[in-house]
Design an enzyme around this catalytic site. Structure first.
Site, PDB file in Angstrom:
ATOM      1  N   ASN A   1       0.826  -1.213  -0.128  1.00  0.00           N
ATOM      2  CA  ASN A   1       0.056  -0.108  -0.044  1.00  0.00           C
ATOM      3  C   ASN A   1       1.022   1.209   0.014  1.00  0.00           C
ATOM      4  OD1 ASN A   1      -1.856   1.968   0.390  1.00  0.00           O
ATOM      5  ND2 ASN A   1      -2.339   1.371   2.687  1.00  0.00           N
TER       6      ASN A   1
ATOM      7  N   LYS B   1       0.257   4.227  -0.367  1.00  0.00           N
ATOM      8  CA  LYS B   1      -0.484   5.388   0.251  1.00  0.00           C
ATOM      9  C   LYS B   1      -0.126   6.585  -0.551  1.00  0.00           C
ATOM     10  CE  LYS B   1      -0.301   3.178   4.755  1.00  0.00           C
ATOM     11  NZ  LYS B   1      -0.176   3.573   6.256  1.00  0.00           N
TER      12      LYS B   1
ATOM     13  N   HIS C   1      -9.607   1.498   4.201  1.00  0.00           N
ATOM     14  CA  HIS C   1      -8.527   1.527   5.122  1.00  0.00           C
ATOM     15  C   HIS C   1      -8.591   2.568   6.292  1.00  0.00           C
ATOM     16  CE1 HIS C   1      -4.450   2.673   6.591  1.00  0.00           C
ATOM     17  NE2 HIS C   1      -3.932   1.523   5.842  1.00  0.00           N
TER      18      HIS C   1
ATOM     19  N   GLU D   1      -6.949   4.799   7.742  1.00  0.00           N
ATOM     20  CA  GLU D   1      -6.710   6.436   7.287  1.00  0.00           C
ATOM     21  C   GLU D   1      -7.908   7.148   6.559  1.00  0.00           C
ATOM     22  OE1 GLU D   1      -2.832   5.703   5.567  1.00  0.00           O
ATOM     23  OE2 GLU D   1      -1.943   5.119   7.528  1.00  0.00           O
TER      24      GLU D   1
ATOM     25  N   GLU E   1      -5.629  -4.808  10.479  1.00  0.00           N
ATOM     26  CA  GLU E   1      -4.759  -3.836  10.541  1.00  0.00           C
ATOM     27  C   GLU E   1      -5.064  -2.845  12.054  1.00  0.00           C
ATOM     28  OE1 GLU E   1      -2.589  -2.603   6.932  1.00  0.00           O
ATOM     29  OE2 GLU E   1      -4.275  -1.356   7.016  1.00  0.00           O
TER      30      GLU E   1
ATOM     31  N   GLY F   1       2.298   1.956  10.749  1.00  0.00           N
ATOM     32  CA  GLY F   1       3.239   3.119  10.632  1.00  0.00           C
ATOM     33  C   GLY F   1       4.240   3.343  11.929  1.00  0.00           C
TER      34      GLY F   1
ATOM     35  N   SER G   1       2.915  -2.203  10.161  1.00  0.00           N
ATOM     36  CA  SER G   1       4.339  -2.507  10.419  1.00  0.00           C
ATOM     37  C   SER G   1       5.056  -3.759   9.961  1.00  0.00           C
ATOM     38  CB  SER G   1       4.791  -1.993  11.896  1.00  0.00           C
ATOM     39  OG  SER G   1       4.316  -0.680  12.360  1.00  0.00           O
TER      40      SER G   1
END
Ligand code: PGA
Length: 251
Positions: free
Chosen positions: A10, A12, A93, A95, A164, A170, A209
């Site tokens: 991904n 991003k 996702h 985010e 996730e 991250g 991660s």
């Protein structure tokens, strides 16, 4: 039953023309691992160029609108992704759930629109640190999954789930093997309840991660059928050891 592993990157909001060399390096190196499905989800504006650079390699989007067309400024339909050469897309996702306030209903509609158009879907779910700390991770993620899942499994395109934990994205932190196993078993249970036997075929990826140093351990966990990889997917040198770990895990 072990499913073929899927390792998806991904990217991003990373990726310019100058990064197509990394796409090429990843696609080229992935040929050594025919027992692993490898894909890269790049910014939508880079999809067509990436597809041209690596014909036959799976390039995907990171989001899709649930409508097929209309007055939706800035949005991209499943048909547009297909037209650009994408074969898959991420939906839901964390985010986007957070920054774009996407609801479970919207995520469900996006997943359905993408699958109906023949795009494979990676549907993301995951809990916040606060939820994890209050001991409600499983019930929260299962409820999120239940509300986000497409109503039917389709034959035209494949659904995968990415678990996730938000606090692991991250941050360099990952969930413990026990927590991952427990969550993936719960997800598998819901998939079975929803889709019957077809739920056994849905791959469940872990994300947050994932890197070369922890991939082998993660891929050994029951019901981990691959990974969704952010930061470590941007460079072939970081990403390919994760693909190699997935290949090893099969044997
Ligand atoms: P990360 O991102 O690997 O950089 O933690 C994963 C993701 O958000 O899909």
């Amino acid at each position: 039953m072990a499913l073929k592993k899927l390792v998806a990157g991904n990217w991003k909001m990373h990726g310019l023309s100058s990064d197509l060399a990394e796409v090429q390096a990843i696609a080229e190196a992935s040929r050594q691992y025919p027992d692993v499905d490898v894909a890269l989800c790049v910014p939508s504006i880079l999809i067509e160029r990436a597809v041209r650079a690596v014909p036959g390699f799976a390039i995907g989007g990171q989001d899709v609108h649930h409508s097929d067309k209309g007055a939706h400024t800035g949005c991209i339909s499943a048909q547009m992704l297909r037209d650009a050469g994408a074969t898959l897309t991420i939906v839901g996702h964390s985010e986007r759930r957070e920054a774009q306030r996407e609801s479970d209903d919207e995520v469900c509609a996006k997943a359905q629109a993408a699958l109906a158009c023949g795009l494979n879907v990676i549907l993301c779910v995951g809990e916040s640190l606060q939820v994890r700390e209050t001991g409600k991770a499983i019930e929260t993620v299962v409820a999120q999954l239940e509300a986000s899942l497409p109503h039917q499994a389709t034959e035209e395109a494949e659904l995968a789930i990415a678990y996730e934990p938000i606090w692991a994205i991250g941050t360099g932190q990952i969930a413990t093997s026990v927590d991952i196993a427990e969550m993936h078993a719960a997800v598998r249970g819901r998939l079975g309840a929803r889709y019957g036997g077809a739920g056994e075929e849905v791959r469940i990826l872990y994300g947050g991660s994932v890197k070369a140093s922890n991939a082998t351990e993660i891929f050994q966990i029951a019901d981990v059928d691959g990974a969704l990889v952010g930061g470590a997917s941007l460079k072939a040198a970081d990403f390919m050891p994760i693909v190699a770990a997935a290949a090893e895990a099969r044997g």
